[in-house]
Design a protein around this motif. Sequence first.
Motif, PDB file in Angstrom:
ATOM      1  N   ILE A  55     -30.059  95.828  45.573  1.00 16.45           N
ATOM      2  CA  ILE A  55     -30.082  94.567  46.315  1.00 16.45           C
ATOM      3  C   ILE A  55     -28.944  94.522  47.322  1.00 16.45           C
ATOM      4  CG2 ILE A  55     -29.722  92.071  46.114  1.00 16.45           C
ATOM      5  CD1 ILE A  55     -31.380  92.154  43.552  1.00 16.45           C
ATOM      6  N   GLU A  56     -27.755  94.896  46.904  1.00 17.39           N
ATOM      7  CA  GLU A  56     -26.613  94.877  47.829  1.00 17.39           C
ATOM      8  C   GLU A  56     -26.845  95.829  49.000  1.00 17.39           C
ATOM      9  OE1 GLU A  56     -21.757  94.882  47.792  1.00 17.39           O
ATOM     10  OE2 GLU A  56     -22.836  95.061  45.889  1.00 17.39           O
ATOM     11  N   LEU A  57     -27.384  96.992  48.706  1.00 13.36           N
ATOM     12  CA  LEU A  57     -27.686  97.952  49.764  1.00 13.36           C
ATOM     13  C   LEU A  57     -28.791  97.420  50.675  1.00 13.36           C
ATOM     14  CD1 LEU A  57     -26.850 100.677  50.843  1.00 13.36           C
ATOM     15  CD2 LEU A  57     -28.395 101.750  49.216  1.00 13.36           C
ATOM     16  N   ALA A  58     -29.778  96.763  50.099  1.00 15.47           N
ATOM     17  CA  ALA A  58     -30.852  96.165  50.902  1.00 15.47           C
ATOM     18  C   ALA A  58     -30.291  95.139  51.874  1.00 15.47           C
ATOM     19  CB  ALA A  58     -31.893  95.510  49.986  1.00 15.47           C
ATOM     20  N   GLY A  68     -37.147  97.787  57.149  1.00 16.47           N
ATOM     21  CA  GLY A  68     -37.957  98.735  56.380  1.00 16.47           C
ATOM     22  C   GLY A  68     -37.175  99.311  55.217  1.00 16.47           C
ATOM     23  N   ARG A  69     -35.963  99.770  55.506  1.00 17.32           N
ATOM     24  CA  ARG A  69     -35.103 100.303  54.441  1.00 17.32           C
ATOM     25  C   ARG A  69     -34.718  99.203  53.462  1.00 17.32           C
ATOM     26  NH1 ARG A  69     -30.681 104.178  57.385  1.00 17.32           N
ATOM     27  NH2 ARG A  69     -32.142 105.743  58.150  1.00 17.32           N
ATOM     28  N   GLY A  70     -34.415  98.025  54.006  1.00 18.54           N
ATOM     29  CA  GLY A  70     -34.049  96.908  53.130  1.00 18.54           C
ATOM     30  C   GLY A  70     -35.150  96.604  52.139  1.00 18.54           C
ATOM     31  N   ASN A  71     -36.373  96.539  52.619  1.00 20.03           N
ATOM     32  CA  ASN A  71     -37.502  96.268  51.729  1.00 20.03           C
ATOM     33  C   ASN A  71     -37.726  97.396  50.729  1.00 20.03           C
ATOM     34  OD1 ASN A  71     -38.336  93.654  52.531  1.00 20.03           O
ATOM     35  ND2 ASN A  71     -39.175  94.521  54.406  1.00 20.03           N
ATOM     36  N   GLN A  72     -37.474  98.637  51.119  1.00 16.30           N
ATOM     37  CA  GLN A  72     -37.596  99.758  50.183  1.00 16.30           C
ATOM     38  C   GLN A  72     -36.589  99.613  49.045  1.00 16.30           C
ATOM     39  OE1 GLN A  72     -37.067 103.184  52.701  1.00 16.30           O
ATOM     40  NE2 GLN A  72     -39.251 103.377  53.110  1.00 16.30           N
ATOM     41  N   TYR A  73     -35.367  99.223  49.390  1.00 16.38           N
ATOM     42  CA  TYR A  73     -34.350  99.045  48.344  1.00 16.38           C
ATOM     43  C   TYR A  73     -34.682  97.861  47.442  1.00 16.38           C
ATOM     44  CZ  TYR A  73     -31.439 102.563  50.609  1.00 16.38           C
ATOM     45  OH  TYR A  73     -30.947 103.748  51.136  1.00 16.38           O
ATOM     46  N   LEU A  74     -35.222  96.796  48.016  1.00 15.69           N
ATOM     47  CA  LEU A  74     -35.638  95.674  47.181  1.00 15.69           C
ATOM     48  C   LEU A  74     -36.761  96.097  46.234  1.00 15.69           C
ATOM     49  CD1 LEU A  74     -35.598  92.614  49.630  1.00 15.69           C
ATOM     50  CD2 LEU A  74     -33.923  93.202  47.857  1.00 15.69           C
ATOM     51  N   ALA A  75     -37.687  96.905  46.725  1.00 12.38           N
ATOM     52  CA  ALA A  75     -38.770  97.398  45.875  1.00 12.38           C
ATOM     53  C   ALA A  75     -38.215  98.279  44.750  1.00 12.38           C
ATOM     54  CB  ALA A  75     -39.790  98.167  46.714  1.00 12.38           C
ATOM     55  N   SER A  76     -37.191  99.063  45.050  1.00 11.98           N
ATOM     56  CA  SER A  76     -36.575  99.910  44.022  1.00 11.98           C
ATOM     57  C   SER A  76     -35.913  99.055  42.947  1.00 11.98           C
ATOM     58  CB  SER A  76     -35.543 100.849  44.654  1.00 11.98           C
ATOM     59  OG  SER A  76     -36.182 101.770  45.507  1.00 11.98           O
ATOM     60  N   GLU A  77     -35.234  97.986  43.372  1.00  7.39           N
ATOM     61  CA  GLU A  77     -34.610  97.074  42.401  1.00  7.39           C
ATOM     62  C   GLU A  77     -35.678  96.452  41.504  1.00  7.39           C
ATOM     63  OE1 GLU A  77     -31.380  94.880  40.650  1.00  7.39           O
ATOM     64  OE2 GLU A  77     -31.252  96.466  42.153  1.00  7.39           O
ATOM     65  N   LEU A  78     -36.758  96.013  42.110  1.00  8.69           N
ATOM     66  CA  LEU A  78     -37.840  95.371  41.365  1.00  8.69           C
ATOM     67  C   LEU A  78     -38.495  96.345  40.388  1.00  8.69           C
ATOM     68  CD1 LEU A  78     -39.337  92.735  41.002  1.00  8.69           C
ATOM     69  CD2 LEU A  78     -40.840  93.402  42.873  1.00  8.69           C
ATOM     70  N   VAL A  88     -35.590  88.913  44.157  1.00  7.19           N
ATOM     71  CA  VAL A  88     -36.100  89.871  45.136  1.00  7.19           C
ATOM     72  C   VAL A  88     -37.120  89.200  46.060  1.00  7.19           C
ATOM     73  CG1 VAL A  88     -37.489  91.963  45.413  1.00  7.19           C
ATOM     74  CG2 VAL A  88     -35.597  91.932  43.787  1.00  7.19           C
ATOM     75  N   ASN A  89     -38.021  88.420  45.486  1.00  5.46           N
ATOM     76  CA  ASN A  89     -39.023  87.733  46.306  1.00  5.46           C
ATOM     77  C   ASN A  89     -38.382  86.727  47.253  1.00  5.46           C
ATOM     78  OD1 ASN A  89     -41.071  89.229  45.128  1.00  5.46           O
ATOM     79  ND2 ASN A  89     -41.489  87.684  43.579  1.00  5.46           N
ATOM     80  N   ARG A  90     -37.376  86.026  46.787  1.00  3.26           N
ATOM     81  CA  ARG A  90     -36.676  85.058  47.632  1.00  3.26           C
ATOM     82  C   ARG A  90     -35.966  85.775  48.786  1.00  3.26           C
ATOM     83  NH1 ARG A  90     -32.597  82.280  44.423  1.00  3.26           N
ATOM     84  NH2 ARG A  90     -34.397  81.551  43.269  1.00  3.26           N
ATOM     85  N   LEU A  91     -35.292  86.878  48.481  1.00  3.78           N
ATOM     86  CA  LEU A  91     -34.600  87.626  49.532  1.00  3.78           C
ATOM     87  C   LEU A  91     -35.587  88.215  50.535  1.00  3.78           C
ATOM     88  CD1 LEU A  91     -31.883  89.440  47.409  1.00  3.78           C
ATOM     89  CD2 LEU A  91     -31.544  87.545  49.007  1.00  3.78           C
ATOM     90  N   SER A  92     -36.702  88.726  50.029  1.00  4.69           N
ATOM     91  CA  SER A  92     -37.731  89.280  50.929  1.00  4.69           C
ATOM     92  C   SER A  92     -38.232  88.215  51.888  1.00  4.69           C
ATOM     93  CB  SER A  92     -38.906  89.840  50.139  1.00  4.69           C
ATOM     94  OG  SER A  92     -38.519  90.978  49.418  1.00  4.69           O
ATOM     95  N   ALA A  93     -38.475  87.020  51.373  1.00  2.00           N
ATOM     96  CA  ALA A  93     -38.969  85.929  52.211  1.00  2.00           C
ATOM     97  C   ALA A  93     -37.926  85.506  53.242  1.00  2.00           C
ATOM     98  CB  ALA A  93     -39.376  84.737  51.341  1.00  2.00           C
ATOM     99  N   GLN A  94     -36.663  85.463  52.833  1.00  2.00           N
ATOM    100  CA  GLN A  94     -35.595  85.063  53.752  1.00  2.00           C
ATOM    101  C   GLN A  94     -35.383  86.100  54.852  1.00  2.00           C
ATOM    102  OE1 GLN A  94     -32.144  84.466  51.285  1.00  2.00           O
ATOM    103  NE2 GLN A  94     -32.784  82.419  50.659  1.00  2.00           N
ATOM    104  N   MET A  95     -35.591  87.354  54.527  1.00  2.00           N
ATOM    105  CA  MET A  95     -35.316  88.429  55.480  1.00  2.00           C
ATOM    106  C   MET A  95     -36.523  88.787  56.353  1.00  2.00           C
ATOM    107  SD  MET A  95     -32.245  89.030  55.178  1.00  2.00           S
ATOM    108  CE  MET A  95     -31.330  87.881  54.196  1.00  2.00           C
ATOM    109  N   ALA A  96     -37.696  88.266  56.003  1.00  2.00           N
ATOM    110  CA  ALA A  96     -38.899  88.561  56.801  1.00  2.00           C
ATOM    111  C   ALA A  96     -38.724  87.993  58.199  1.00  2.00           C
ATOM    112  CB  ALA A  96     -40.125  87.950  56.129  1.00  2.00           C
ATOM    113  N   PRO A  97     -39.137  88.749  59.228  1.00  2.00           N
ATOM    114  CA  PRO A  97     -39.015  88.224  60.586  1.00  2.00           C
ATOM    115  C   PRO A  97     -39.899  86.989  60.752  1.00  2.00           C
ATOM    116  CG  PRO A  97     -40.082  90.390  60.588  1.00  2.00           C
ATOM    117  CD  PRO A  97     -39.709  90.071  59.172  1.00  2.00           C
TER     118      PRO A  97
END
Length: 102
Positions: A55-58, A68-78, A88-97
Amino acid sequence: MNTHSLYYFGNYSAASYAYKRTPTAETRAELKQSLLTIIIESERREKRVPPGIYIELAMMEFEDDRPGRGNQYLASELALYPESATLVNRLSAQMAPKAGEE
């Protein structure tokens, strides 16, 4: 020192503290390298990557405009920690363009 730890943390504490104390490009790069080393060494030592490392790396990748890399790292955490789904879902939503920002 306990050598039978479930996780490998490398020099995370020192690198994280250095970056928090003096947030420069150099200390940020050192922290990012520390996170990557933790992932590599954890795999090499057959240990789990500690919770939150991906998550921190993402978040750093999102800050560097590499979603793209951020989402890959979030997927790895999940994948490792399914219980982190809410975060993870909250961060993904916040970071989505947002519409029109791509």
